[in-house]
Every structure is written in structure tokens, then in C-alpha cells.
Write a protein that holds these residues in place. Structure first.
Motif, PDB file in Angstrom:
ATOM      1  N   MET A   1     -18.877  41.535 -40.432  1.00  0.00           N
ATOM      2  CA  MET A   1     -17.443  41.562 -40.725  1.00  0.00           C
ATOM      3  C   MET A   1     -16.664  41.478 -39.426  1.00  0.00           C
ATOM      4  SD  MET A   1     -15.342  44.547 -42.726  1.00  0.00           S
ATOM      5  CE  MET A   1     -13.565  44.663 -42.626  1.00  0.00           C
ATOM      6  N   GLU A   2     -15.911  40.397 -39.245  1.00  0.00           N
ATOM      7  CA  GLU A   2     -15.162  40.200 -38.006  1.00  0.00           C
ATOM      8  C   GLU A   2     -13.807  40.898 -38.041  1.00  0.00           C
ATOM      9  OE1 GLU A   2     -14.895  36.062 -37.350  1.00  0.00           O
ATOM     10  OE2 GLU A   2     -17.050  35.770 -37.043  1.00  0.00           O
ATOM     11  N   ASN A   3     -13.359  41.310 -39.217  1.00  0.00           N
ATOM     12  CA  ASN A   3     -12.054  41.964 -39.331  1.00  0.00           C
ATOM     13  C   ASN A   3     -12.171  43.386 -38.782  1.00  0.00           C
ATOM     14  OD1 ASN A   3     -11.265  39.633 -40.659  1.00  0.00           O
ATOM     15  ND2 ASN A   3     -11.722  40.464 -42.674  1.00  0.00           N
ATOM     16  N   ARG A   4     -11.602  43.616 -37.629  1.00  0.00           N
ATOM     17  CA  ARG A   4     -11.777  44.905 -36.963  1.00  0.00           C
ATOM     18  C   ARG A   4     -10.682  45.906 -37.287  1.00  0.00           C
ATOM     19  NH1 ARG A   4     -16.767  45.128 -36.174  1.00  0.00           N
ATOM     20  NH2 ARG A   4     -16.389  46.954 -34.891  1.00  0.00           N
ATOM     21  N   THR A   5      -9.546  45.429 -37.791  1.00  0.00           N
ATOM     22  CA  THR A   5      -8.462  46.342 -38.162  1.00  0.00           C
ATOM     23  C   THR A   5      -8.110  46.114 -39.626  1.00  0.00           C
ATOM     24  OG1 THR A   5      -6.846  44.722 -37.334  1.00  0.00           O
ATOM     25  CG2 THR A   5      -7.483  46.511 -35.851  1.00  0.00           C
ATOM     26  N   VAL A   6      -7.956  47.205 -40.362  1.00  0.00           N
ATOM     27  CA  VAL A   6      -7.718  47.134 -41.799  1.00  0.00           C
ATOM     28  C   VAL A   6      -6.524  48.015 -42.147  1.00  0.00           C
ATOM     29  CG1 VAL A   6      -8.705  47.453 -44.099  1.00  0.00           C
ATOM     30  CG2 VAL A   6     -10.191  46.813 -42.183  1.00  0.00           C
ATOM     31  N   LEU A   7      -5.619  47.489 -42.974  1.00  0.00           N
ATOM     32  CA  LEU A   7      -4.492  48.252 -43.492  1.00  0.00           C
ATOM     33  C   LEU A   7      -4.760  48.573 -44.950  1.00  0.00           C
ATOM     34  CD1 LEU A   7      -1.582  49.397 -43.320  1.00  0.00           C
ATOM     35  CD2 LEU A   7      -0.758  47.107 -43.936  1.00  0.00           C
ATOM     36  N   LEU A   8      -4.799  49.855 -45.282  1.00  0.00           N
ATOM     37  CA  LEU A   8      -4.922  50.295 -46.665  1.00  0.00           C
ATOM     38  C   LEU A   8      -3.510  50.623 -47.146  1.00  0.00           C
ATOM     39  CD1 LEU A   8      -8.027  52.649 -46.266  1.00  0.00           C
ATOM     40  CD2 LEU A   8      -7.986  50.214 -46.874  1.00  0.00           C
ATOM     41  N   PHE A   9      -2.922  49.683 -47.875  1.00  0.00           N
ATOM     42  CA  PHE A   9      -1.542  49.859 -48.327  1.00  0.00           C
ATOM     43  C   PHE A   9      -1.589  50.528 -49.697  1.00  0.00           C
ATOM     44  CE2 PHE A   9       2.513  48.718 -50.172  1.00  0.00           C
ATOM     45  CZ  PHE A   9       3.379  48.903 -49.110  1.00  0.00           C
ATOM     46  N   PRO A  59       1.656  47.466 -38.798  1.00  0.00           N
ATOM     47  CA  PRO A  59       0.907  46.828 -37.713  1.00  0.00           C
ATOM     48  C   PRO A  59       0.407  45.443 -38.109  1.00  0.00           C
ATOM     49  CG  PRO A  59      -0.511  48.317 -38.912  1.00  0.00           C
ATOM     50  CD  PRO A  59       0.858  48.457 -39.534  1.00  0.00           C
ATOM     51  N   SER A  60       0.050  44.663 -37.131  1.00  0.00           N
ATOM     52  CA  SER A  60      -0.652  43.406 -37.361  1.00  0.00           C
ATOM     53  C   SER A  60      -2.137  43.729 -37.509  1.00  0.00           C
ATOM     54  CB  SER A  60      -0.428  42.448 -36.189  1.00  0.00           C
ATOM     55  OG  SER A  60      -1.121  41.235 -36.399  1.00  0.00           O
ATOM     56  N   VAL A  61      -2.731  43.333 -38.649  1.00  0.00           N
ATOM     57  CA  VAL A  61      -4.121  43.688 -38.928  1.00  0.00           C
ATOM     58  C   VAL A  61      -4.901  42.455 -39.357  1.00  0.00           C
ATOM     59  CG1 VAL A  61      -3.636  46.089 -39.526  1.00  0.00           C
ATOM     60  CG2 VAL A  61      -3.524  44.326 -41.306  1.00  0.00           C
ATOM     61  N   ASP A  62      -6.216  42.577 -39.320  1.00  0.00           N
ATOM     62  CA  ASP A  62      -7.088  41.483 -39.735  1.00  0.00           C
ATOM     63  C   ASP A  62      -7.183  41.371 -41.253  1.00  0.00           C
ATOM     64  OD1 ASP A  62      -7.867  40.817 -37.043  1.00  0.00           O
ATOM     65  OD2 ASP A  62      -9.151  42.584 -37.065  1.00  0.00           O
ATOM     66  N   SER A  63      -7.221  42.514 -41.926  1.00  0.00           N
ATOM     67  CA  SER A  63      -7.371  42.504 -43.379  1.00  0.00           C
ATOM     68  C   SER A  63      -6.599  43.662 -43.995  1.00  0.00           C
ATOM     69  CB  SER A  63      -8.855  42.562 -43.765  1.00  0.00           C
ATOM     70  OG  SER A  63      -9.467  43.701 -43.206  1.00  0.00           O
ATOM     71  N   MET A  64      -6.424  43.582 -45.310  1.00  0.00           N
ATOM     72  CA  MET A  64      -5.577  44.562 -45.989  1.00  0.00           C
ATOM     73  C   MET A  64      -6.061  44.736 -47.424  1.00  0.00           C
ATOM     74  SD  MET A  64      -1.399  44.470 -46.416  1.00  0.00           S
ATOM     75  CE  MET A  64      -1.359  42.844 -47.220  1.00  0.00           C
ATOM     76  N   VAL A  65      -6.048  45.989 -47.892  1.00  0.00           N
ATOM     77  CA  VAL A  65      -6.329  46.316 -49.289  1.00  0.00           C
ATOM     78  C   VAL A  65      -5.075  46.954 -49.871  1.00  0.00           C
ATOM     79  CG1 VAL A  65      -7.782  47.620 -50.890  1.00  0.00           C
ATOM     80  CG2 VAL A  65      -8.777  46.662 -48.793  1.00  0.00           C
TER      81      VAL A  65
END
Length: 278
Positions: A1-9, A59-65
């Protein structure tokens, strides 16, 4: 998984478990909720109420849920589209991968015949189901989002049916039911974040849909109490296919209600469910 930052909205119980798994795997987790003080200290909490204009900086993130959970005042007919639009406008950049957590409730207007798969078109009947389906369409438009539709989520602390059985409350025993253990839902979300070619739609349901009465009878045997009586009602509900989930995850940790409820009840005092809510 290359997405190192994740936002849990929207970060409730499932989000916290997912975030902990992501942090253990080496990712940085930002989590948005109305009361971020309840989040683990390893999360970067952001206080925000999605029902109101956004004031917090995202924030600017790689992925988001994204999980939009209506409160008691809006459970019947929530607005789930405008929060997505405000979210899209507030993000500095669009994440490369976005997952929207919806619900199999979008099928509440479909005839209860046959087994529903991800290829079936929902025909919502209730205002809540219409709102969920509209949020799916908007999330796909704004973010090219993956949509996951959990069936009935159960697990430790999600024991409504156990308490109902323990107290002998009459129920619609013929209703067709589907469920997913919280553990396997977290696994599915984690896999959707890192899979190179994830499905665009996924039903989070285990391998054993069953009439509610069958599930209640199993719980009653575990609790050593009489099975709850039936309410006068005909067959209702739907059967949801979990084949795509099984293809994604392989063997589920809890492939059916027996394995799930066996663990929940074995971990607790059977008498406590009779005492709750009295």
C-alpha cells in the motif's frame, strides 16, 4: 500500500479499529469526528460536524474513508449529499483513493426474491435508503469513490439481538437477514485501501444469510433461555451475496453468525444481557 496518509472522515468504532490497524502498518491517520477527544492518541484528531459549514482545515492525504453517520434528529431522511460537496471543496487535493461506507439498506425497495449481488440495481423505498443511494452517486462523481455496503454489523458491544433474545422479546422470525462481523468489515476496508485493482462496489456480508428466527434460536441455545416468540409477519428482507467479499479477503474470520455469536457470548456473562436496558 503506497498510500501513507489516510483521512477517516467520520470515525466511530469501526474507524478506530481501522485506524489502529493502519498505524500499526506504518501509516499516518487523520480522523474527523465531532468529539475527537475520544480518539486514540496515535490519531491526529480533527473536530468537525459535517452537518454544518466546515471550519476546520483538512490535510492533503493519499486516501480517505468516508462514513456519514446521522444523529437522532436526522436518521429518517438525512442530507448526505451536501456534506460530500463541502468535503470536496475543503480538501486541498483529491485523495488518490476514496472509500464511501454506505449500507445494503439501499435495497429496501427491491423485491425480496433471489440473492442480491453488487450488479443488481438498488430500488430504494425509504427516505433513508434514497439518501444513501444519492450519497453513493455523489461520492462517485466527486471522488471516483469505491462504495462498500455493509449488511448488519455485529460484534463486541453490538449485541442488540442477544439482549432481545435474552429478554424473550417477540420478533419477526421469518425476516431474511444478513450480517458482517465488525472484524471482517475492518479487514475489508483495509484491503480496499491497498488492493491494486479494488472492486468499485462491495457488499460486506458474510457467507450465511439466515432467517432471524434461526439466528435467535442459536443465541437462545448459547444463553440457555427459551427461543423468543414470533410476531405475526410474513417473509421479508433480502439475501445479500458475500461472494465478492470472500474473493477479496479469502476466508472470513467470522464466516457465519454461529462463529461470531459464539465468540461474543463466550467472552461475556450470559446473565448481563438480560439485565441491560431494564
Amino acid at each position: 500500500m503506497e498510500n501513507r496518509t489516510v483521512l477517516l472522515f467520520g470515525c466511530g468504532k469501526v474507524g478506530i479499529r481501522l485506524g489502529e490497524a493502519l498505524i500499526e502498518a506504518g501509516h499516518r491517520v487523520f480522523a474527523v469526528r465531532r468529539n475527537p477527544e475520544v480518539l486514540p492518541r496515535s490519531f491526529t484528531g480533527i473536530a468537525l460536524d459535517y452537518r454544518r459549514p466546515f471550519t476546520a482545515e483538512l490535510p492533503s492525504v493519499d486516501s480517505m474513508v468516508v462514513t456519514l453517520t446521522p444523529d437522532a434528529s436526522e436518521r429518517t431522511s438525512p442530507d448526505l449529499v451536501n456534506p460530500l460537496r463541502r468535503l470536496a471543496a475543503a480538501l486541498p487535493t483529491r485523495p488518490r483513493r476514496v472509500i464511501l461506507v454506505s449500507s445494503t439498506r439501499v435495497f429496501d425497495g427491491n423485491p425480496g426474491l433471489g440473492t442480491l449481488t453488487e450488479d443488481d440495481v438498488p430500488s430504494p423505498a425509504s427516505p433513508r435508503a434514497h439518501a444513501l443511494l444519492a450519497s453513493e452517486s455523489e461520492a462517485r462523481r466527486l471522488f471516483d469513490a469505491i462504495v462498500i455496503r455493509p449488511a448488519g454489523i455485529y460484534g463486541p458491544g453490538r449485541d442488540h439481538l442477544i439482549r432481545q433474545v435474552a429478554r424473550g422479546i417477540p420478533m419477526d422470525r421469518q425476516r431474511r437477514t444478513n450480517r458482517i462481523h465488525e472484524t471482517d468489515l475492518v479487514r475489508a476496508l483495509h484491503e480496499l485501501l491497498r488492493a491494486p485493482e479494488p472492486p468499485s462496489t462491495l457488499h460486506a456480508a458474510d457467507d450465511h444469510p439466515a432467517p432471524r428466527g434461526e439466528v435467535a434460536d442459536h443465541i437462545a441455545r448459547l444463553l440457555q433461555v427459551p427461543a423468543p416468540p414470533a410476531l405475526p409477519a410474513g417473509p421479508s428482507g433480502h439475501l445479500i451475496s458475500g461472494e465478492r467479499l470472500a474473493s477479496l479477503l479469502g476466508t472470513l474470520r467470522y464466516p457465519d453468525y454461529r462463529s461470531g455469536y459464539d465468540d461474543i457470548i463466550a467472552a461475556g456473562d450470559p446473565g448481563r444481557w438480560r439485565d441491560l436496558e431494564r
